[in-house]
Write a protein that holds these residues in place. Structure first.
Motif, PDB file in Angstrom:
ATOM      1  N   ASP A   1      41.845  40.643  25.753  1.00  0.00           N
ATOM      2  CA  ASP A   1      40.465  41.072  26.044  1.00  0.00           C
ATOM      3  C   ASP A   1      39.660  39.932  26.649  1.00  0.00           C
ATOM      4  OD1 ASP A   1      40.901  43.643  24.788  1.00  0.00           O
ATOM      5  OD2 ASP A   1      40.790  42.585  22.876  1.00  0.00           O
ATOM      6  N   ILE A   2      39.860  38.737  26.103  1.00  0.00           N
ATOM      7  CA  ILE A   2      39.104  37.587  26.605  1.00  0.00           C
ATOM      8  C   ILE A   2      39.550  37.255  28.021  1.00  0.00           C
ATOM      9  CG2 ILE A   2      38.535  35.165  26.214  1.00  0.00           C
ATOM     10  CD1 ILE A   2      37.918  35.948  23.641  1.00  0.00           C
TER      11      ILE A   2
ATOM     12  N   ILE B   1      35.593  31.310  24.898  1.00  0.00           N
ATOM     13  CA  ILE B   1      35.950  30.423  25.995  1.00  0.00           C
ATOM     14  C   ILE B   1      34.711  29.634  26.373  1.00  0.00           C
ATOM     15  CG2 ILE B   1      35.355  32.038  27.845  1.00  0.00           C
ATOM     16  CD1 ILE B   1      37.980  31.172  29.266  1.00  0.00           C
ATOM     17  N   ALA B   2      34.905  28.471  26.945  1.00  0.00           N
ATOM     18  CA  ALA B   2      33.782  27.699  27.481  1.00  0.00           C
ATOM     19  C   ALA B   2      34.175  27.184  28.854  1.00  0.00           C
ATOM     20  CB  ALA B   2      33.421  26.547  26.552  1.00  0.00           C
ATOM     21  N   PHE B   3      33.264  27.339  29.789  1.00  0.00           N
ATOM     22  CA  PHE B   3      33.475  26.824  31.142  1.00  0.00           C
ATOM     23  C   PHE B   3      32.651  25.555  31.320  1.00  0.00           C
ATOM     24  CE2 PHE B   3      34.472  31.256  31.489  1.00  0.00           C
ATOM     25  CZ  PHE B   3      35.410  31.365  32.506  1.00  0.00           C
ATOM     26  N   GLY B   4      33.216  24.583  31.998  1.00  0.00           N
ATOM     27  CA  GLY B   4      32.441  23.410  32.387  1.00  0.00           C
ATOM     28  C   GLY B   4      31.668  23.751  33.650  1.00  0.00           C
ATOM     29  N   LEU B   5      30.351  23.936  33.499  1.00  0.00           N
ATOM     30  CA  LEU B   5      29.571  24.433  34.639  1.00  0.00           C
ATOM     31  C   LEU B   5      29.539  23.434  35.784  1.00  0.00           C
ATOM     32  CD1 LEU B   5      27.689  26.639  35.849  1.00  0.00           C
ATOM     33  CD2 LEU B   5      25.785  25.338  34.895  1.00  0.00           C
TER      34      LEU B   5
ATOM     35  N   ASN C   1      40.815  39.161  30.254  1.00  0.00           N
ATOM     36  CA  ASN C   1      40.314  40.169  31.198  1.00  0.00           C
ATOM     37  C   ASN C   1      38.827  39.999  31.478  1.00  0.00           C
ATOM     38  OD1 ASN C   1      42.764  41.395  31.605  1.00  0.00           O
ATOM     39  ND2 ASN C   1      42.503  42.829  29.904  1.00  0.00           N
ATOM     40  N   THR C   2      38.061  39.769  30.414  1.00  0.00           N
ATOM     41  CA  THR C   2      36.605  39.651  30.594  1.00  0.00           C
ATOM     42  C   THR C   2      36.256  38.471  31.488  1.00  0.00           C
ATOM     43  OG1 THR C   2      36.248  40.593  28.395  1.00  0.00           O
ATOM     44  CG2 THR C   2      34.409  39.392  29.374  1.00  0.00           C
ATOM     45  N   PHE C   3      36.898  37.333  31.265  1.00  0.00           N
ATOM     46  CA  PHE C   3      36.471  36.142  31.999  1.00  0.00           C
ATOM     47  C   PHE C   3      37.206  35.984  33.336  1.00  0.00           C
ATOM     48  CE2 PHE C   3      34.873  35.765  27.790  1.00  0.00           C
ATOM     49  CZ  PHE C   3      33.549  35.498  28.074  1.00  0.00           C
ATOM     50  N   GLU C   4      38.322  36.690  33.464  1.00  0.00           N
ATOM     51  CA  GLU C   4      38.878  36.856  34.809  1.00  0.00           C
ATOM     52  C   GLU C   4      37.872  37.674  35.632  1.00  0.00           C
ATOM     53  OE1 GLU C   4      43.061  37.381  34.933  1.00  0.00           O
ATOM     54  OE2 GLU C   4      42.968  38.768  36.633  1.00  0.00           O
ATOM     55  N   GLY C   5      37.267  38.668  34.991  1.00  0.00           N
ATOM     56  CA  GLY C   5      36.234  39.471  35.665  1.00  0.00           C
ATOM     57  C   GLY C   5      35.058  38.623  36.097  1.00  0.00           C
ATOM     58  N   LEU C   6      34.613  37.755  35.214  1.00  0.00           N
ATOM     59  CA  LEU C   6      33.489  36.868  35.560  1.00  0.00           C
ATOM     60  C   LEU C   6      33.853  35.980  36.751  1.00  0.00           C
ATOM     61  CD1 LEU C   6      30.776  35.375  35.081  1.00  0.00           C
ATOM     62  CD2 LEU C   6      31.972  33.943  33.414  1.00  0.00           C
TER      63      LEU C   6
ATOM     64  N   ASP D   1      33.110  10.252  37.241  1.00  0.00           N
ATOM     65  CA  ASP D   1      32.772  11.664  37.303  1.00  0.00           C
ATOM     66  C   ASP D   1      32.713  12.342  35.931  1.00  0.00           C
ATOM     67  OD1 ASP D   1      31.840  13.196  39.352  1.00  0.00           O
ATOM     68  OD2 ASP D   1      33.623  14.441  39.442  1.00  0.00           O
ATOM     69  N   ARG D   2      32.405  11.564  34.900  1.00  0.00           N
ATOM     70  CA  ARG D   2      32.084  12.141  33.595  1.00  0.00           C
ATOM     71  C   ARG D   2      30.629  11.827  33.314  1.00  0.00           C
ATOM     72  NH1 ARG D   2      35.730  12.784  28.745  1.00  0.00           N
ATOM     73  NH2 ARG D   2      37.608  13.642  29.688  1.00  0.00           N
ATOM     74  N   GLN D   3      29.949  12.717  32.643  1.00  0.00           N
ATOM     75  CA  GLN D   3      28.548  12.506  32.316  1.00  0.00           C
ATOM     76  C   GLN D   3      28.383  12.597  30.799  1.00  0.00           C
ATOM     77  OE1 GLN D   3      25.573  12.198  34.377  1.00  0.00           O
ATOM     78  NE2 GLN D   3      27.045  11.602  35.944  1.00  0.00           N
ATOM     79  N   PRO D   4      27.510  11.763  30.207  1.00  0.00           N
ATOM     80  CA  PRO D   4      27.299  11.861  28.752  1.00  0.00           C
ATOM     81  C   PRO D   4      26.668  13.200  28.357  1.00  0.00           C
ATOM     82  CG  PRO D   4      25.744  10.308  29.741  1.00  0.00           C
ATOM     83  CD  PRO D   4      26.723  10.679  30.810  1.00  0.00           C
ATOM     84  N   GLU D   5      25.905  13.805  29.265  1.00  0.00           N
ATOM     85  CA  GLU D   5      25.414  15.164  29.008  1.00  0.00           C
ATOM     86  C   GLU D   5      25.946  16.058  30.115  1.00  0.00           C
ATOM     87  OE1 GLU D   5      21.133  15.867  29.807  1.00  0.00           O
ATOM     88  OE2 GLU D   5      20.910  13.704  29.863  1.00  0.00           O
ATOM     89  N   PHE D   6      26.431  17.214  29.722  1.00  0.00           N
ATOM     90  CA  PHE D   6      27.047  18.111  30.696  1.00  0.00           C
ATOM     91  C   PHE D   6      26.730  19.539  30.259  1.00  0.00           C
ATOM     92  CE2 PHE D   6      30.485  19.234  27.788  1.00  0.00           C
ATOM     93  CZ  PHE D   6      30.473  18.147  26.930  1.00  0.00           C
ATOM     94  N   THR D   7      26.980  20.478  31.145  1.00  0.00           N
ATOM     95  CA  THR D   7      26.558  21.852  30.872  1.00  0.00           C
ATOM     96  C   THR D   7      27.762  22.764  30.730  1.00  0.00           C
ATOM     97  OG1 THR D   7      24.596  21.423  32.187  1.00  0.00           O
ATOM     98  CG2 THR D   7      25.054  23.713  31.662  1.00  0.00           C
ATOM     99  N   GLN D   8      27.707  23.616  29.724  1.00  0.00           N
ATOM    100  CA  GLN D   8      28.783  24.548  29.457  1.00  0.00           C
ATOM    101  C   GLN D   8      28.295  25.988  29.590  1.00  0.00           C
ATOM    102  OE1 GLN D   8      31.540  22.497  26.167  1.00  0.00           O
ATOM    103  NE2 GLN D   8      30.914  24.534  25.570  1.00  0.00           N
ATOM    104  N   ILE D   9      29.148  26.846  30.104  1.00  0.00           N
ATOM    105  CA  ILE D   9      28.945  28.292  29.916  1.00  0.00           C
ATOM    106  C   ILE D   9      29.763  28.632  28.691  1.00  0.00           C
ATOM    107  CG2 ILE D   9      29.105  30.601  30.932  1.00  0.00           C
ATOM    108  CD1 ILE D   9      29.543  29.213  33.654  1.00  0.00           C
ATOM    109  N   ASP D  10      29.065  28.883  27.596  1.00  0.00           N
ATOM    110  CA  ASP D  10      29.716  28.995  26.304  1.00  0.00           C
ATOM    111  C   ASP D  10      29.740  30.472  25.892  1.00  0.00           C
ATOM    112  OD1 ASP D  10      30.808  27.506  24.100  1.00  0.00           O
ATOM    113  OD2 ASP D  10      29.080  28.214  22.940  1.00  0.00           O
ATOM    114  N   CYS D  11      30.900  30.987  25.526  1.00  0.00           N
ATOM    115  CA  CYS D  11      31.030  32.431  25.291  1.00  0.00           C
ATOM    116  C   CYS D  11      31.877  32.715  24.053  1.00  0.00           C
ATOM    117  CB  CYS D  11      31.713  33.107  26.472  1.00  0.00           C
ATOM    118  SG  CYS D  11      30.992  32.725  28.069  1.00  0.00           S
ATOM    119  N   GLU D  12      31.569  33.799  23.384  1.00  0.00           N
ATOM    120  CA  GLU D  12      32.360  34.212  22.223  1.00  0.00           C
ATOM    121  C   GLU D  12      32.268  35.725  22.058  1.00  0.00           C
ATOM    122  OE1 GLU D  12      33.905  31.644  20.783  1.00  0.00           O
ATOM    123  OE2 GLU D  12      34.770  32.459  18.929  1.00  0.00           O
ATOM    124  N   MET D  13      33.362  36.331  21.616  1.00  0.00           N
ATOM    125  CA  MET D  13      33.404  37.781  21.410  1.00  0.00           C
ATOM    126  C   MET D  13      34.071  38.079  20.074  1.00  0.00           C
ATOM    127  SD  MET D  13      35.000  38.789  25.157  1.00  0.00           S
ATOM    128  CE  MET D  13      34.622  40.536  25.196  1.00  0.00           C
TER     129      MET D  13
END
Lengths: 582, 582
Positions: B246-247, B528-532, B249-254, B227-239
């Protein structure tokens, strides 16, 4: 919380509010008893004020110590300005600061962070992160983000599903050169980066996904021309159970949506033109129709006289340049030099001045009388005061030269207005293109494009004549999108590969998975892909895509900011089972 | 237009409407005088009917000739069904067909295109385009598209700008192994594919972009675990200009937005737990808190008796398995075998049955009396009827073993309910992690993570003790996102590189552009980065990411459908200046 407001939001109504702002020091003006600081962030600029009467000494001293691009936090009270700045949204107020924190210092930046910067292209590329602080680049990136949001919104509402296709795929010798990625786990084997997700989107149609789109990076290892990038972004789309008309309507809808939402412009039904007509009228398959100067074919009226240059030419054509009859001999000579530049390639140029009094003065008066020249003027639609420019030679080359001249003159005459938008569909492209060097035909669009119904047999007898179910969307003289109805029948696909010079074995080795897929119920399907970088630039009224890419590469494919590409360790090469030849 | 309606939309109210449908033949039932065909497309299934009375002979015959997965177009009239199918949204109607066109035939597919397919994993991967026709895979891809749309919607509304960062970047020896891309124009040099856009998003903050996000492919050339892939997708975020709060709160909101919009679930403020607390209570930095069975530390109550195994252990800990006191000796032996598997690694297991009558029966009755065991029960929170499992050894390993046992038992007891969602923030991660093999510290998150304020000096004296401004978002026992407040001071960053064993020259060579950027006014920032892939799977109530990826690779990094990676031509290697070692 570092800040209570951004530097773009304070207005007169905020007067007397206590606020905390953060940002970069744009500039400082020290008048002795009072210091003003322009504080900048993504959202705007707000003026901070410190003065001897109202500001404590240490805060005032700290304000005096600020350098350009220092990062600060300022707390204070919003007050109405004595002299307002109508050019700034926040120009009615300033912030009287009572607490100042330097969050980070800055060396003097290598160029000024202003709308009009003193930094050259190379310097701005090396320090791209500083260039992004400038309004132009920053606004372009925000603009791009807005365009992609609108694209996704529109397509989602139309029932399209965004599906991610893989980046590590299979190398194919067709088309442009692939970037390849050596595999460590499968030594001696390579992935390729996609030039487009073409086969995957077709497989998604075979898989019943029905309406697919993706905003996706694509890669081509080509020698870079100006304003080309090795990695670029496509809006990639495909639909099943559609005919050409359905695709044109859907993506005309998308383009109208963008023009309305982004540019505030309503456009009626887009005009359509066949490839043949576009070549005839504009000498170009992506004509800019914001202005006239259409090509006139002069063979009939200019040949069979004593002018051998024209008599021996396959094609004689001209355009009328409005109000250019007043050009001096020198100006005309410069124009002749221009068309003879290697990039244009004309051998020479004949001109006709259409005088205001209805007479004509040409460079070939020896061979043509006034009636002859009047005929020319009629064909090219020249009116009194215009200058007719005539070129001759092989038909394809001459049309291309006239098109280049037409675009150049439009540019010079200011006819290519960035805020005017003239979209246009070009249809009925040739299916195949002859490679003059090899004498082989190759697919003009790609090998999956379907020929027009009933033209399959022509492939054997006159392949150059076969038209394709292919179309381009042109905006202001740029191809912004292109696509086709695909072949969905495995026999037809095999025939196409045969005509493109593939043996059945080669076709199977390269595209076997697609041919296999076509055996299990492929639906009729077709699609389109937009070049996002260019689309965004044009919607933004600009022509350079580089300014709409956050971290572009230069013409050698280098990222000069991070210094890539670069050598890698010997161990890395060993792990991949590779050696450098040198 | 190939169709007037989809196969999912016709209802009783459409009765007597003339319609044209297209799709795939799911199945045919031939009762002699009447033939029914289930026609399938992305949107659903509609029953077609042909009968001897009302259908022309040739159409009826054609219907009889249809095979599974044929692609057809059917025209006819919507009629109410005699016997309705309440399990189908279109079950009230059928289409009486008067015109039938076969758009494409199909070979018999290699597995059945049904919810319950007879195809094994390998076969379905090879014919992924057929697997995508099945509801499970199709719905997962549509679900994924919906999740990404909601992510973009939420972040855009919060003022985030989506910026595309480059895919052809610079190789760095830090962290996991890079995929590299040889450059043809810069022979002997290589690009790398990004493991994440980490440095670029930090440069965007230096560039004043303020709030950035991107849904982006990332690449890691690691030996693939399940269940690992050599290519994977991230939701990548920075403030920029943010603190940890602040971070969060923002991503708890998301995350709340997604749970509400996608799952219809409202969740209050997410609980928070430090890394140390998570390890103590759950033996794991990504605890599943949908159920209890928390770890109890038994050192105090189990050591200093005559049982040397415990006396010599650094750590003795246990968990109470609810209602498991009834386990037979055989069942307990199997549990002991399970914890002794190499994947878990315990040496053995002590157990205590908490009998319904308040007495205890343990495997160490020789060493511990009823009062001792009652103390154990209290520490691990065991009630009558529970089974206490006790492991001992080194503290990190033993906690990990207890955590594995806890998760396994929860799975067996059905406590990991896919439709229950328990998010949780883990904070205060250690900054550094000791590599036992090399004796060197490396960054637990990455080298740009900032230490907690005031702990910089600890780096010299007790580096393992330094906590970071780093946080993970955990959902149902999976890390779905992780991030940190970054270092924005060039001196601190240089100190970090020093402690990670970089010479100043190495740091400059690898990250010079970032250190340079920090000299020109870097704002405080974090992200923060999420593993999509995993996020989508968990929101979808599943654990396998592969089912949420259109075209996944297998455990050897191969795409078995297109057969990639594969060898490339000698000419391609020559152009790149490369040779294979073998």
């Amino acid at each position: 919380m570092y800040r209570s407001h951004t530097c773009g939001e304070l207005r007169k109504s905020h007067s007397n509010t206590l606020v905390t702002l953060t940002g970069w020091v744009q500039k400082t003006r020290d008048k002795g008893f009072v210091v003003w600081v322009d504080l900048r962030d993504r959202y705007g600029i707000t003026q901070l004020v410190f003065d001897e009467e109202r500001t404590s000494n240490d805060v005032l001293e700290k304000a005096r110590s600020l350098g350009r691009e220092f990062v600060i936090q300022a707390k204070g009270k919003v007050i109405e300005r004595a002299s307002k700045n109508p050019n700034l949204p926040t120009g009615d107020i300033e912030v009287l600061v009572n607490e100042l924190t330097i969050l980070n210092t800055s060396k003097t930046p290598p160029f000024t962070i202003e709308n009009e910067t003193d930094g050259g292209e190379d310097l701005r590329m090396k320090y791209r992160y500083l260039d992004i602080r400038r309004n132009q680049v920053k606004n372009n990136l925000i603009f791009r983000s807005k365009v992609t949001m609108e694209v996704r919104k529109y397509l989602s509402e139309q029932g399209f599903i965004e599906v991610e296709t893989p980046y590590l795929i299979k190398s194919t010798p067709e088309g442009a050169r692939d970037f390849v990625v050596p595999s460590r786990m499968n030594e001696g084997q390579f992935y390729a980066l996609p030039q487009s997700p073409q086969t995957f989107k077709q497989l998604l149609m075979v898989g019943g996904m029905d309406k697919y789109f993706q905003i996706v990076k694509c890669f081509r290892d080509e020698d870079l021309r100006a304003d080309r990038q090795p990695e670029f972004t496509q809006i990639d789309c495909e639909m099943a159970f559609v005919e050409q008309e359905d695709i044109l309507n859907t993506f005309e809808g998308l383009t109208k949506h963008l023009l309305t939402e982004i540019n505030g412009i309503e456009i009626d039904a887009f005009p359509r033109m066949t490839f043949d007509e576009a070549m005839r009228r504009f000498g170009n398959d992506k004509p800019d129709i914001r202005f006239g100067m259409e090509l006139g074919e002069l063979n009939e009226v200019a040949q069979h006289k004593d002018f051998n240059v024209f008599n021996s030419a396959e094609f004689v054509g001209g355009i009328a340049i409005p109000d250019a009859a007043i050009y001096t001999r020198k100006e005309i000579d410069r124009l002749i030099d221009w068309v003879k530049r290697p990039q244009v390639g004309a051998k020479g140029m004949v001109y006709v001045k259409c005088n205001e009094d209805g007479t004509f003065k040409s460079s070939v008066d020896k061979f043509y009388n006034q009636d002859d020249l009047a005929n020319w003027a009629e064909v090219v639609g020249a009116k009194a005061g215009d200058l007719i420019c005539v070129l001759s030679g092989q038909i394809h080359e001459t049309r291309a030269q006239l098109s280049a001249l037409r675009m150049e003159m439009a540019e010079r005459l200011g006819l290519r207005k960035p805020n005017e938008f003239a979209p246009l569909w070009i249809t009925d492209f040739p299916l195949l293109e002859l490679d003059e060097e090899t004498g082989r035909y190759h697919a003009m669009h790609h090998p999956f494009t379907s020929p027009k119904p009933g033209q399959l047999d022509l492939l054997d007898t006159d392949p150059g004549k076969v038209k394709a179910n292919a179309y381009d969307l042109v905006l202001n003289g740029n191809e912004i999108g292109g696509g086709s109805i695909r072949i969905h029948d495995k026999e037809v696909q095999a025939t196409m590969f045969h005509h493109l010079g593939f043996t059945p074995e080669e076709a199977q080795a390269q595209f076997g998975f697609l041919m296999d897929a076509f055996q299990y119920g492929a639906p009729p399907h077709g699609g389109i892909a937009f070049g996002l970088d260019r689309l965004v630039a044009i919607l933004g009224g600009q022509e350079t895509i580089r300014d709409f890419i956050a971290f572009p590469k230069n013409n050698n494919g280098r990222d000069v900011m991070i210094d890539a590409p670069s050598p890698i360790d010997r161990e890395q090469l060993d792990e991949l089972g590779l050696k450098l030849q040198k």
